[in-house]
Design a protein around this motif. Structure first.
Motif, PDB file in Angstrom:
ATOM      1  N   GLY A 153       7.986  -0.474  -1.935  1.00  0.00           N
ATOM      2  CA  GLY A 153       7.513   0.855  -1.476  1.00  0.00           C
ATOM      3  C   GLY A 153       6.314   1.235  -2.226  1.00  0.00           C
ATOM      4  O   GLY A 153       5.379   0.920  -2.597  1.00  0.00           O
ATOM      5  N   ASN A 154       6.781   2.556  -2.437  1.00  0.00           N
ATOM      6  CA  ASN A 154       5.789   3.455  -3.152  1.00  0.00           C
ATOM      7  C   ASN A 154       5.386   3.177  -4.602  1.00  0.00           C
ATOM      8  O   ASN A 154       4.695   3.363  -5.475  1.00  0.00           O
ATOM      9  CB  ASN A 154       5.705   5.007  -3.134  1.00  0.00           C
ATOM     10  N   ILE A 155       6.181   2.047  -4.953  1.00  0.00           N
ATOM     11  CA  ILE A 155       6.383   1.528  -6.442  1.00  0.00           C
ATOM     12  C   ILE A 155       6.532  -0.113  -6.438  1.00  0.00           C
ATOM     13  O   ILE A 155       6.965  -0.491  -5.210  1.00  0.00           O
ATOM     14  CB  ILE A 155       7.442   2.156  -7.328  1.00  0.00           C
ATOM     15  N   GLY A 156       5.788  -0.803  -7.403  1.00  0.00           N
ATOM     16  CA  GLY A 156       6.271  -2.299  -6.977  1.00  0.00           C
ATOM     17  C   GLY A 156       5.265  -2.818  -5.819  1.00  0.00           C
ATOM     18  O   GLY A 156       4.101  -2.411  -5.605  1.00  0.00           O
ATOM     19  N   ARG A 157       5.891  -3.882  -5.144  1.00  0.00           N
ATOM     20  CA  ARG A 157       5.167  -4.412  -4.196  1.00  0.00           C
ATOM     21  C   ARG A 157       5.242  -3.481  -2.740  1.00  0.00           C
ATOM     22  O   ARG A 157       5.994  -2.646  -2.446  1.00  0.00           O
ATOM     23  CB  ARG A 157       5.830  -5.757  -3.907  1.00  0.00           C
ATOM     24  N   GLY A 158       4.522  -3.860  -1.817  1.00  0.00           N
ATOM     25  CA  GLY A 158       4.413  -3.227  -0.405  1.00  0.00           C
ATOM     26  C   GLY A 158       5.599  -3.824   0.250  1.00  0.00           C
ATOM     27  O   GLY A 158       6.035  -4.958  -0.168  1.00  0.00           O
ATOM     28  N   VAL A 159       6.227  -2.843   1.059  1.00  0.00           N
ATOM     29  CA  VAL A 159       7.381  -3.225   1.654  1.00  0.00           C
ATOM     30  C   VAL A 159       7.351  -4.674   2.438  1.00  0.00           C
ATOM     31  O   VAL A 159       8.466  -5.314   2.538  1.00  0.00           O
ATOM     32  CB  VAL A 159       7.887  -2.307   2.605  1.00  0.00           C
ATOM     33  N   LEU A 160       6.224  -4.806   2.990  1.00  0.00           N
ATOM     34  CA  LEU A 160       6.144  -6.185   3.971  1.00  0.00           C
ATOM     35  C   LEU A 160       5.852  -7.418   3.018  1.00  0.00           C
ATOM     36  O   LEU A 160       5.636  -8.320   3.516  1.00  0.00           O
ATOM     37  CB  LEU A 160       5.221  -6.013   5.194  1.00  0.00           C
ATOM     38  N   ASP A 161       5.290  -7.027   1.694  1.00  0.00           N
ATOM     39  CA  ASP A 161       5.104  -8.308   1.125  1.00  0.00           C
ATOM     40  C   ASP A 161       6.220  -8.778   0.204  1.00  0.00           C
ATOM     41  O   ASP A 161       6.103  -9.579  -0.696  1.00  0.00           O
ATOM     42  CB  ASP A 161       4.022  -7.639   0.013  1.00  0.00           C
ATOM     43  N   ILE A 162       7.306  -8.069   0.221  1.00  0.00           N
ATOM     44  CA  ILE A 162       8.550  -8.824  -0.597  1.00  0.00           C
ATOM     45  C   ILE A 162       9.041 -10.114  -0.212  1.00  0.00           C
ATOM     46  O   ILE A 162       8.620 -10.222   1.170  1.00  0.00           O
ATOM     47  CB  ILE A 162       9.718  -7.669  -0.836  1.00  0.00           C
TER      48      ILE A 162
END
Length: 472
Positions: A153-162
């Motif tokens: 999300g707003n931290i770590g990876r983009g939500v669709l990139d997990i």
């Protein structure tokens, strides 16, 4: 990657080609859609072209012929202070507007879950301050307990990139108001609200609009469990709206301002001790005072929220406490970067407004405070009651002289640059002092973002200390 469902064979426009925008284009393509991309910056367009994505300027209604949906990156305003031209054109053409968060929740589940013993779940964290630390802490607790988990999300990876979730996996999302405001689908299993203080008011046309954007995560998604900070009126209002009565354990109220009472489920921190109460009986407790990675009342609030969220998953208080003790904190958020000759050095570059700086100032004693940058509305006037622990202030950046007007009798000097401020603060620091970077201002006068500001602070500190610092 989470392939986007529902658009196979269709063209979907993507506006904004930063990290989330490109990840969205890839996920749409993986789901069988054809992305049509645009970014007002040449660099973003070049990145998309390099990956083979088609480009189309989207500022006119006719540009949306054949387009099924417009997906907008979070930094692009869609309503206030004025709609982006492409968004206004989509409205005129009758094209639905969404963002990557909405696509994620609409696409997260899959038929492979039929083979799972436990379906994956999503914990979504929002709020003004502490949401990054709370999300990271939840993720850390789950990893410490050996449970599969991803942070996005707003931290770590983009939500669709997990990665596609595994059996029983927990996906922890940090969501900003920019993300919750526009998403068409918001269906977390557990939703967390940390607190609310004024921020991004121009984007939301005031505090009410800002709170409404946060509230959507709860009102739209109907999560199974809701962890809600109740130290502000908005949190108490939200908890009351979501609960069906005094004993409704779907709502867990959390606080770092004092003891919570009543028949419901409560987690609160008081004088450094976390307590969990259910049906007016204590069922768990943790002494937070010596937990290095969670200093101060604001981090105790984060600890309460993370504790409550993971307790809903069945983790024991002892398991959570053990994970707390191995948590190093997040970079640029009350991050202890050095200890030398009795002096502690703390990087809280993420304290970009007066409210978050106040939390840092309350967390430490005998502070040599480095502050300044591009001040926000109100500057540091609201901090007058939080300056009692400041031995001296070292002011930098565009708002240094304006900040100096609001320090009262606190000794200070105009340092201008980070290098000068660090050099002076370390030279004058005595055993027992804390050199604290908590700017109470944006970074854009001297740095591209708060991360670069914090990195410069740490580099200057390390260049001047003979002892090797303890990185956090």
């Amino acid at each position: 990657m989470i392939p986007v469902t529902g658009y196979a064979g269709a063209q979907v426009a993507v506006l904004g080609l930063g990290r989330s925008g490109l990840a969205t284009a890839r996920a749409l393509q993986a789901g069988g859609a054809t992305p049509v991309c645009w970014d007002d910056g040449a660099e973003g367009r070049a990145r998309a072209e390099a990956e083979g994505f088609a480009l189309r300027e989207l500022s006119r209604p006719e540009a949306f012929e054949g387009i099924a949906c417009l997906v907008v990156s979070p930094g692009i305003p869609h309503l206030y202070p004025a709609p982006n031209r492409a968004i206004a054109a989509a409205w005129e053409a009758g094209i639905p507007v969404d963002n990557d968060i909405g696509l994620f929740f609409a696409s997260f589940g899959s038929r492979t879950w039929d083979k799972f013993e436990q379906p994956p779940r999503v914990i979504a964290v929002t709020g003004s301050n502490g949401k990054s630390t709370t999300a990271a802490l939840i993720h850390h607790i789950l990893e410490h307990d050996g449970r599969p988990s991803q942070l996005a999300g707003n931290i770590g990876r983009g939500v669709l990139d997990i990665d596609p979730p595994r059996d029983g996996e927990i996906v922890v999302l940090e969501l900003s108001s920019y993300q919750t405001e526009l998403a068409r689908a918001l269906t977390p299993d557990i939703a967390v609200f940390t607190n609310l203080t004024p921020d991004h008011l121009d984007r939301h046309a005031g505090l009410g609009g800002y709170f409404a954007a946060k509230r959507r995560l709860f009102a739209e998604g109907a999560p199974d469990r809701m962890v809600i900070g109740v130290d502000e009126p908005e949190g108490r209002f939200l908890a009351n709206q979501m609960g069906q009565g005094p004993g409704d354990n779907r709502v867990i109220r959390v606080s770092s301002a004092g003891k919570l009472q009543g028949p419901g489920w409560h987690v609160f921190a008081r004088k450094g001790f976390l307590s969990e109460f259910r049906k007016a009986k204590q069922v768990g407790a943790i002494d937070l005072r010596d937990i290095r990675g969670l200093p101060g009342a604001h981090n105790h609030q984060n600890a309460c929220a993370a504790y409550a969220a993971t307790r809903t998953l069945g983790l024991s208080p002892k398991t959570v406490e053990a994970a707390f003790r191995t948590f190093d904190g997040l970079p640029h958020r009350s991050q202890i970067v050095a200890e030398a000759n009795g002096v502690t050095v703390v990087n809280d570059s993420k304290a970009t407004n007066a409210d978050s700086a106040a939390q840092a100032l309350r967390a430490f004693k005998r502070i040599r405070w480095i502050a300044g940058g591009l001040g926000k509305d109100g500057g540091i006037e609201s901090l007058k009651d939080d300056l009692g622990g400041v031995v001296k202030a070292y002011l930098i950046g565009h708002s240094a002289r304006d900040f100096a007007l609001h320090l009262g009798g606190v000794p200070h000097e105009i340092s201008e640059t980070m290098a000068q401020a660090v050099a002076r603060a370390l030279a004058e620091a005595e055993p027992g002092d804390t050199v604290l970077l908590a700017p109470a201002a944006a970074s854009f006068d001297q740095y591209p973002d708060f991360e670069k500001r914090g990195e410069d602070f740490m580099a200057e500190v390390r260049a001047r200390l003979s002892d090797r610092p303890n990185s956090a």
